[in-house]
Design an enzyme around this catalytic site. Structure first.
Site, PDB file in Angstrom:
ATOM      1  N   GLU A 129       2.229   3.178  -2.247  1.00 47.96           N
ATOM      2  CA  GLU A 129       2.154   4.193  -3.289  1.00 47.96           C
ATOM      3  C   GLU A 129       0.749   4.518  -3.789  1.00 47.96           C
ATOM      4  OE1 GLU A 129       5.402   1.859  -4.728  1.00 47.96           O
ATOM      5  OE2 GLU A 129       6.238   3.610  -5.724  1.00 47.96           O
ATOM      6  N   VAL A 164       0.794  -1.234   0.000  1.00 49.59           N
ATOM      7  CA  VAL A 164       0.000   0.000   0.000  1.00 49.59           C
ATOM      8  C   VAL A 164       0.826   1.285   0.000  1.00 49.59           C
ATOM      9  CG1 VAL A 164      -2.025  -1.021   1.099  1.00 49.59           C
ATOM     10  CG2 VAL A 164      -0.180  -0.114   2.527  1.00 49.59           C
TER      11      VAL A 164
END
Ligand code: MOS
Length: 744
Positions: free
Chosen positions: A704, A702
């Site tokens: 980016e 998670v």
């Protein structure tokens, strides 16, 4: 599966390294001090293009405490990395001190090493450099580009389909240069012992950093060790080695003393990467009902004189929507700037700014709700690779987010929504990011002191990797978190993945799990084989392991024997085993599927026309990133990315002096980024569907995806509030002053 009564996987778990950080006990690279350590301060070029005519170090060398001044003339051999290893480095390292050419302002031209930081700083200022300037290209816009364009994805007949499409959008979207600004500055401390060097580094990839530095220094890889125990983030800027590492290592070797080099904030703006400017023309053709017929994206990005850095804006374009006719092209535009580098969501984040902004414009053109437009064009398979999706809930992200945000209350008219004397604007956009598992080895070890340790050569960029390791060990062994030691951030450990591409979580889970399972098997074998063990002579298959205790299957764990006792009976100090993750490209479950994460961003802005104030007031984010291992750390990643998205939408841009190439706003005071005061109310929701192609736990990562889609949702909300269509980021007050909506 789980050997603990209630699994900790999916439970909000505070950082196990939190106390170390809050008490100052965590050692970051620049915190390492050694006896007899010297300090290095670089000298940087003051012109954007030319040659060094003369470099006079005489005055500097006579100054108090000065030990050495290194430059092109005396640095000695620094080697390039082989062409096939391009991905392992960037051109700045290859070219450090290699010649007398200056290719950008701020390029390192010398480095002064002295007894103290103050002495080195003073002497660096006394190095006299004369240049033969050459004309520099610092043009901001990229539209002068006339070179070849590379074709990326292509299907159907774009030209024909676009020409015939009844409804069209054709617009150019621009994202500026943004500079990574982690709180922790880049630093390197080099310590030699004979022909072996240990580098205390700010590295997002200790294993790769070691390989590259061995090549650059001309050493066998086993002579180099890279240590990064903690990172104050990096955002991509610390993925690959930069020249300051080589400078510290060479200086330390020549002086036979430890050397520390810390890159200051001003140098950080020109020597350790940035997100390159992108300009993308997007063309969409659709039916009157809103079905996409044709999609084309032609993007350019800026790069340096030496790099072929492609900011892949076409990352998400080919698979996000169903469209029969598509083409993506790209081109690189050279300027006298330092090397660009990946920055959080590279390619996809600027690319989705263009694509999702164009989708919002298409919705307005068609007078269709933009949420409905996404659902209407949802893809049932990856039409680029012609593969099924491993796990895609893009549509559900919009549906869930729409409900949470209250989207159905939106009235479409410009400036038509008000609250407490302010005009409201509502906008949305889709998000996506790639998923992969990278190779990883982890070792898990039961110790006779009652602790369990787990080791891997990955690192925690600040996202919670330490905690995830401990969670899996707890899940597999039942040993409480405070008896688990997680050892990361050292290239001497078994090879682990880079902290890049949001891939660490997905890549390490299977290795840790396999390591714990293998170590447990060995322990049960030991319990059965050891004389004096309560299980001596038992079939291993009749034994279970729960809450850190060996027991007969079918009997309560409480009746079992703690693993410490088994180890003691066997006179073992510890027992260890290894586990590996099969990378996506070798995993049969992952080979034939298209692996991505998805999301939907809903943004509310408040517009006060009388004082030209625009604030992002509320963001609802729904993320489909597979199973969420630690919802606390994960929500923190998404919320942090949303804040960064507010910066991308409204604030961030690196501006260069057109005469000198110096970043004008190259400081924390002048470079605007979103702070607490700019932070909206953020609501993060995870759909939490395990992805079967990612292995046992099904997590995709998670780091980016939370940034993707924020900026186009902001510009859509800005348009809704003000009637101003901003296609060039960041949105400025000057743009908004054109608004015809003058009263709230
Ligand atoms: Mo990320 S830009 O892969 O650190």
């Amino acid at each position: 599966m789980s050997t603990t009564p209630a699994s900790i996987i999916g439970v909000a778990t505070p950082r196990i390294d939190g106390p170390l950080k809050t008490t100052g006990a965590a050692e970051y690279a620049a915190d390492f001090h050694f006896e007899n350590m010297a300090h290095a301060v670089p000298v940087i070029a003051s012109i954007p293009s030319g040659r060094i005519r003369s470099l006079d170090t005489a005055a500097a060398e006579k100054m108090p405490g000065v030990l050495l001044v290194l430059h092109h003339g005396n640095v000695g051999p620094l080697y390039r990395t082989a062409p096939g290893d391009e991905n392992a480095t960037n051109s700045e390292v290859r070219s450090a001190f290699e010649d007398e050419v200056v290719r950008h302002w701020g390029q390192y031209v010398a480095v002064v090493i002295a007894e103290s930081l103050e002495q080195a700083t003073a002497a660096a200022a006394a190095v006299r450099v004369e240049y033969e300037p050459q004309p520099a290209n610092l043009r901001v816009g990229l539209d002068d580009y006339s070179g070849k364009r590379k074709t990326g994805s292509e299907r159907g007949d774009f030209d024909g389909a676009f020409a015939d499409a009844p409804v069209k959008v054709d617009a150019t979207y621009i994202t500026p240069i943004e500079t990574h600004n982690p709180i922790e500055l880049h630093a390197s401390v080099a310590v030699w012992d004979g022909d072996h060097v240990t580098l205390y580094e700010t590295s997002q990839g200790v294993v790769n950093h070691r390989v590259v530095m061995a090549q650059v220094l001309g050493l066998p890889v086993e002579n180099v060790r890279v240590i990064t125990r903690f990172l104050g983030s990096g955002f991509g800027g610390k993925l690959f080695p930069w020249p300051h590492t080589a400078m510290a290592a060479v200086a330390a070797r020549k002086l036979n003393r430890p050397v520390k080099l810390s890159v200051n904030r001003r140098m950080m703006f020109s020597n350790v990467g940035y997100r390159p400017r992108t300009e993308q023309r997007i063309r969409l053709g659709a039916t009157k009902e809103g079905k996409l017929l044709a999609l084309r994206q032609d993007y350019l990005n800026v790069t340096s004189q030496l790099d072929d850095f492609d900011e892949n804006c076409g990352e998400a374009t080919p698979y996000l929507y169903s469209v029969a006719n598509l083409e993506v092209t790209s081109g690189l535009v050279r300027r006298n700037l330092g090397a660009p580098m990946y920055m959080r969501g590279p390619g996809a984040v600027p690319g989705l700014f263009g694509l999702e902004a164009a989708m919002n414009e298409l919705a307005d053109e068609l007078k269709i709700d933009p949420l409905q437009l996404r659902i209407l064009n949802d893809a049932a398979k990856d039409e680029d690779k012609n593969l099924p999706f491993s796990s895609r809930h893009f549509r559900e992200c919009f549906e869930v987010g729409g409900k949470k945000f209250g989207w159905e209350r939106r009235t479409a008219g410009i400036g038509s929504m008000r609250r407490e004397g302010k005009i409201l604007g509502w906008g949305l956009a889709g998000a996506s990011w790639v998923a992969l598992t990278l190779p990883c080895t982890a070792t898990v070890e039961f110790h006779a002191n009652g602790r369990v340790s787990v080791r891997s050569g990955t690192q925690d960029i600040g996202t919670g990797t330490y905690t995830i390791f401990a969670q899996v060990i707890h899940d597999k062994t039942g040993v409480p978190l405070d008896r688990i030691d997680v050892i990361l951030g050292d290239s001497a450990l078994p090879d682990g993945p880079m902290s890049g591409g949001s891939m660490v979580t997905g890549s390490v889970l299977n290795a840790i799990s396999a390591g714990a399972t293998n170590a447990t098997k060995r322990l049960l074998g030991l319990a059965a084989a050891t004389e004096g063990s309560p299980f001596h002579g038992s079939e291993v298959s009749s034994l279970g392991f729960t809450s850190g205790c060996v027991h007969k299957k079918g009997q309560a764990a409480a009746s079992g024997t703690p693993f410490v006792e088994i180890l003691n009976r066997a006179r073992l100090k510890s027992l260890r085993a290894e586990g590996k993750t099969q990378p996506t490209w070798e995993d049969p479950k992952a080979k034939g599927v298209s692996l991505h994460s998805y999301g939907a961003q809903f943004v509310e802005v408040e517009w006060e026309p009388d004082i030209a104030r625009l604030r992002v007031s509320r963001v609802v984010t729904v993320i489909d990133a597979g199973r969420i291992i630690n919802p606390k750390a994960a929500a923190n990643q998404i919320a942090g990315a949303v804040v960064m998205g507010v910066g991308m939408g409204l604030l961030e841009e690196t501006v260069y002096d057109q005469r000198t190439g110096q970043p004008i706003n190259g400081s924390m005071a002048d470079y605007l980024m979103a702070t607490c005061a700019d932070t909206p109310n953020i609501d993060v929701t995870f759909l939490d569907y395990p992805d079967p192609a990612m292995g046992e736990y099904g997590a995709r990562g998670v780091g980016e995806i939370g940034l993707a889609g924020v900026a186009p949702a902001i510009t859509a909300a800005v348009y809704h509030a003000t009637g101003i269509r901003v296609r060039e980021l960041p949105v400025r007050i000057e743009h908004l002053l054109q608004s015809k909506i003058v009263e709230a």
